[in-house]
Design a protein around this motif. Structure first.
Motif, PDB file in Angstrom:
ATOM      1  N   UNK A 145      32.729  18.344   1.309  1.00 28.02           N
ATOM      2  CA  UNK A 145      32.990  17.241   0.374  1.00 28.02           C
ATOM      3  C   UNK A 145      33.270  17.794  -1.016  1.00 28.02           C
ATOM      4  N   UNK A 146      32.486  18.782  -1.424  1.00 29.52           N
ATOM      5  CA  UNK A 146      32.677  19.387  -2.746  1.00 29.52           C
ATOM      6  C   UNK A 146      34.057  20.028  -2.852  1.00 29.52           C
ATOM      7  N   UNK A 147      34.471  20.756  -1.801  1.00 30.93           N
ATOM      8  CA  UNK A 147      35.776  21.413  -1.829  1.00 30.93           C
ATOM      9  C   UNK A 147      36.902  20.387  -1.877  1.00 30.93           C
ATOM     10  N   UNK A 148      36.792  19.325  -1.072  1.00 29.72           N
ATOM     11  CA  UNK A 148      37.859  18.319  -1.027  1.00 29.72           C
ATOM     12  C   UNK A 148      37.917  17.533  -2.331  1.00 29.72           C
ATOM     13  N   UNK A 149      36.755  17.251  -2.908  1.00 29.19           N
ATOM     14  CA  UNK A 149      36.717  16.537  -4.186  1.00 29.19           C
ATOM     15  C   UNK A 149      37.402  17.347  -5.272  1.00 29.19           C
ATOM     16  N   UNK A 150      37.094  18.629  -5.327  1.00 31.49           N
ATOM     17  CA  UNK A 150      37.709  19.489  -6.335  1.00 31.49           C
ATOM     18  C   UNK A 150      39.208  19.607  -6.123  1.00 31.49           C
ATOM     19  N   UNK A 151      39.633  19.730  -4.856  1.00 29.75           N
ATOM     20  CA  UNK A 151      41.056  19.870  -4.573  1.00 29.75           C
ATOM     21  C   UNK A 151      41.818  18.588  -4.871  1.00 29.75           C
ATOM     22  N   UNK A 152      41.193  17.444  -4.587  1.00 29.71           N
ATOM     23  CA  UNK A 152      41.866  16.158  -4.769  1.00 29.71           C
ATOM     24  C   UNK A 152      42.222  15.908  -6.226  1.00 29.71           C
ATOM     25  N   UNK A 153      41.332  16.307  -7.145  1.00 30.93           N
ATOM     26  CA  UNK A 153      41.534  15.982  -8.554  1.00 30.93           C
ATOM     27  C   UNK A 153      41.807  17.205  -9.417  1.00 30.93           C
ATOM     28  N   UNK A 154      42.116  18.317  -8.778  1.00 34.10           N
ATOM     29  CA  UNK A 154      42.371  19.537  -9.550  1.00 34.10           C
ATOM     30  C   UNK A 154      43.580  19.388 -10.459  1.00 34.10           C
ATOM     31  N   UNK A 155      44.571  18.603 -10.017  1.00 33.83           N
ATOM     32  CA  UNK A 155      45.794  18.446 -10.803  1.00 33.83           C
ATOM     33  C   UNK A 155      45.707  17.282 -11.784  1.00 33.83           C
ATOM     34  N   UNK A 156      44.560  16.585 -11.800  1.00 36.61           N
ATOM     35  CA  UNK A 156      44.394  15.440 -12.715  1.00 36.61           C
ATOM     36  C   UNK A 156      43.138  15.685 -13.542  1.00 36.61           C
ATOM     37  N   UNK A 157      43.150  16.635 -14.473  1.00 36.08           N
ATOM     38  CA  UNK A 157      41.919  17.016 -15.184  1.00 36.08           C
ATOM     39  C   UNK A 157      41.339  15.904 -16.036  1.00 36.08           C
ATOM     40  N   UNK A 158      42.145  14.908 -16.413  1.00 41.21           N
ATOM     41  CA  UNK A 158      41.649  13.828 -17.268  1.00 41.21           C
ATOM     42  C   UNK A 158      41.374  12.551 -16.495  1.00 41.21           C
ATOM     43  N   UNK A 159      41.284  12.655 -15.171  1.00 44.71           N
ATOM     44  CA  UNK A 159      41.077  11.440 -14.380  1.00 44.71           C
ATOM     45  C   UNK A 159      39.737  10.792 -14.706  1.00 44.71           C
ATOM     46  N   UNK A 160      38.692  11.592 -14.831  1.00 47.52           N
ATOM     47  CA  UNK A 160      37.374  11.077 -15.187  1.00 47.52           C
ATOM     48  C   UNK A 160      37.057  11.444 -16.635  1.00 47.52           C
ATOM     49  N   UNK A 161      36.248  10.621 -17.251  1.00 46.92           N
ATOM     50  CA  UNK A 161      35.933  10.817 -18.672  1.00 46.92           C
ATOM     51  C   UNK A 161      34.430  10.662 -18.875  1.00 46.92           C
ATOM     52  N   UNK A 162      33.670  11.635 -18.363  1.00 45.30           N
ATOM     53  CA  UNK A 162      32.202  11.608 -18.452  1.00 45.30           C
ATOM     54  C   UNK A 162      31.626  10.331 -17.851  1.00 45.30           C
ATOM     55  N   UNK A 163      32.213   9.910 -16.705  1.00 49.14           N
ATOM     56  CA  UNK A 163      31.749   8.704 -16.026  1.00 49.14           C
ATOM     57  C   UNK A 163      30.436   8.978 -15.301  1.00 49.14           C
ATOM     58  N   UNK A 164      29.529   8.010 -15.362  1.00 49.31           N
ATOM     59  CA  UNK A 164      28.285   8.111 -14.591  1.00 49.31           C
ATOM     60  C   UNK A 164      28.611   7.960 -13.103  1.00 49.31           C
ATOM     61  N   UNK A 165      27.996   8.801 -12.274  1.00 42.92           N
ATOM     62  CA  UNK A 165      28.336   8.869 -10.849  1.00 42.92           C
ATOM     63  C   UNK A 165      27.135   8.503  -9.980  1.00 42.92           C
ATOM     64  N   UNK A 166      27.364   7.600  -9.030  1.00 40.55           N
ATOM     65  CA  UNK A 166      26.402   7.291  -7.973  1.00 40.55           C
ATOM     66  C   UNK A 166      26.890   7.972  -6.705  1.00 40.55           C
ATOM     67  N   UNK A 167      26.086   8.853  -6.126  1.00 37.66           N
ATOM     68  CA  UNK A 167      26.423   9.497  -4.857  1.00 37.66           C
ATOM     69  C   UNK A 167      25.826   8.653  -3.743  1.00 37.66           C
ATOM     70  N   UNK A 168      26.692   8.095  -2.909  1.00 37.29           N
ATOM     71  CA  UNK A 168      26.291   7.101  -1.911  1.00 37.29           C
ATOM     72  C   UNK A 168      26.312   7.738  -0.521  1.00 37.29           C
TER      73      UNK A 168
END
Length: 260
Positions: A35-58
């Motif tokens: 999951x960690x690898x896929x998450x990093x790969x999915x958004x690697x090209x969008x560095x500004x997609x998140x902006x210090x958003x609070x995260x709930x891991x479900x």
């Protein structure tokens, strides 16, 4: 007998209920390292997609009776992947005992539910001898939706535009290799030949519109289709909208020609 007790109120602070907007990461496998690898790969090209958003891991979708307990290293890898994308893990929901223990060790809140606060209004009962006037209904001012991000220049290969929290309007061509991303709708008043990702944060109502639909990829709320499967002749190069349809067989993308 009613007894009134004296009380002191703090003068320098108040404790109130609060609602915190969260981004939820729904984990569908017990292999947290993957999951960690896929998450990093999915958004690697969008560095500004998140902006210090609070995260709930479900973890509530995991079958804890048949899944493998995560290791501390895998759990930490998931947290590090999230933080590298400017996500701030704050809470964990679901999972088993080991998930809760790892969350607590990492300083995260363990919760079964994350619900908005509810307010209960208490209306006094009027005296039978006095007719109570109807209370006026409070009128809330309409929320002002953020304006769309408008791009009026062609997007070349390698260029990327992201409309955070709003729609995206492109008035020129999106060339192959370019990407347009929006949390809302995407409107391209020109040929769309690159990638278009609408509803990037899970908005299933988002749509993609183009005057000439020839994309490399279209995606809505994570459901995508690429040009590896040829586009239907009815929509290829023509004014088209793409929407998400949810049916008994799951979610799928539907393309409709826009008729004048």
């Amino acid at each position: 007998m009613t007894v009134a007790l004296a009380a002191n109120a703090p003068t320098l602070f108040d404790i109130k209920s609060a609602q915190l907007p969260l981004v939820a990461l729904r984990v569908k496998t017990d292999r947290l390292d993957q999951v960690a690898d896929e998450l990093a790969a999915q958004y690697a090209d969008v560095p500004d997609f998140f902006d210090n958003d609070a995260l709930l891991i479900d973890f509530s979708q995991l079958d804890t009776g048949h899944s493998t307990d995560p290791t501390p290293m895998a759990f930490e890898a998931l947290l590090q992947a999230a933080r590298s994308l400017r996500l701030r893990p704050v809470a964990v929901r679901g999972g088993g005992t080991v998930h809760a223990q790892l969350a607590e060790q990492a300083g995260l809140v363990v919760t079964d539910e994350v619900l908005p606060a509810k307010t209960t209004a208490i209306t006094p009962t009027p005296s039978p001898s006095v007719a109570a006037a109807p209370a006026p209904t409070p009128v809330e001012p309409p929320a002002v939706a953020p304006s769309a991000l408008v791009i009026d220049k062609p997007l070349r290969s390698g260029q990327q535009v992201y409309a955070r929290g709003r729609d995206l309007v492109v008035l020129a061509m999106v060339n192959p290799g370019a990407e347009v991303i929006a949390d809302g709708h995407i409107h391209v008043y020109a040929p769309l030949r690159g990638k278009a990702i609408a509803g990037a944060r899970g908005n299933t109502e988002a749509r993609i519109f183009a005057l000439a639909m020839e994309p490399e990829l279209v995606s809505i709320a994570g459901i995508y289709r690429t040009s590896e499967v040829p586009w239907p002749d009815e929509v290829l190069g023509k004014p088209t909208q793409v929407r998400l349809f949810s049916g008994p067989d799951g979610d799928k993308l539907v393309m409709d020609a826009i008729k004048p």
